[in-house]
Motif scaffolding. Structure first.
Motif, mmCIF file in Angstrom:
data_model
loop_
_atom_site.group_PDB
_atom_site.id
_atom_site.type_symbol
_atom_site.label_atom_id
_atom_site.label_comp_id
_atom_site.label_asym_id
_atom_site.label_seq_id
_atom_site.Cartn_x
_atom_site.Cartn_y
_atom_site.Cartn_z
ATOM 1 N N UNK A 82 9.611 9.203 10.368
ATOM 2 C CA UNK A 82 9.767 7.988 11.169
ATOM 3 C C UNK A 82 8.442 7.260 11.361
ATOM 4 N N UNK A 83 7.353 7.867 10.901
ATOM 5 C CA UNK A 83 6.020 7.303 11.102
ATOM 6 C C UNK A 83 5.414 6.823 9.789
ATOM 7 N N UNK A 84 4.444 5.919 9.916
ATOM 8 C CA UNK A 84 3.780 5.358 8.742
ATOM 9 C C UNK A 84 2.376 5.934 8.592
ATOM 10 N N UNK A 85 1.813 5.700 7.421
ATOM 11 C CA UNK A 85 0.436 6.098 7.151
ATOM 12 C C UNK A 85 -0.503 5.388 8.126
ATOM 13 N N UNK A 86 -0.240 4.122 8.397
ATOM 14 C CA UNK A 86 -1.061 3.374 9.337
ATOM 15 C C UNK A 86 -1.082 3.987 10.723
ATOM 16 N N UNK A 87 0.070 4.470 11.176
ATOM 17 C CA UNK A 87 0.140 5.125 12.485
ATOM 18 C C UNK A 87 -0.670 6.421 12.486
ATOM 19 N N UNK A 88 -0.595 7.167 11.389
ATOM 20 C CA UNK A 88 -1.364 8.407 11.282
ATOM 21 C C UNK A 88 -2.855 8.126 11.330
ATOM 22 N N UNK A 89 -3.285 7.145 10.561
ATOM 23 C CA UNK A 89 -4.710 6.798 10.519
ATOM 24 C C UNK A 89 -5.177 6.324 11.883
ATOM 25 N N UNK A 90 -4.379 5.493 12.529
ATOM 26 C CA UNK A 90 -4.740 4.988 13.852
ATOM 27 C C UNK A 90 -4.868 6.129 14.856
ATOM 28 N N UNK A 91 -3.967 7.081 14.782
ATOM 29 C CA UNK A 91 -4.004 8.204 15.718
ATOM 30 C C UNK A 91 -5.220 9.105 15.498
ATOM 31 N N UNK A 92 -5.667 9.193 14.263
ATOM 32 C CA UNK A 92 -6.755 10.127 13.942
ATOM 33 C C UNK A 92 -8.136 9.500 13.906
ATOM 34 N N UNK A 93 -8.217 8.173 14.049
ATOM 35 C CA UNK A 93 -9.530 7.537 14.000
ATOM 36 C C UNK A 93 -9.868 6.852 15.307
#
Length: 83
Positions: free
Chosen positions: A72-83
């Motif tokens: 349900x999540x995008x790569x952009x959401x992952x990057x935002x969460x980790x940076x």
């Protein structure tokens, strides 16, 4: 995190990094980086373009994560969460 995630996060910073530079940052072989980049391109997480003799990689932030738990999540959401 996986080595795939490490490569993705490094390339998301916007710098034009070579496979050698990525391998040194992450601590894996250059060949492993090349295989991971190929996987990420094939899965639609990265786009590749040429700049002279170098390849430039751009992260596709709208790419969906593959695992059912995170689909349900995008790569952009992952990057935002980790940076």
């Amino acid at each position: 995190m996986t080595n795939h995630a490490h490569v993705l996060l490094c390339l998301a910073q916007g710098e034009s990094l070579t496979a050698r530079e990525l391998s040194q940052l992450i601590g894996i072989t250059e060949r492993a980086v090349q295989a991971i980049v190929a996987d990420l391109i094939a899965d639609g997480y990265l786009d590749k373009s040429k700049e002279g003799r170098r390849n430039r990689y751009t992260v596709n932030p709208s790419g969906r994560l593959r695992h059912p738990l995170e689909s349900a999540h995008t790569v952009g959401e992952l990057i935002e969460a980790l940076t």
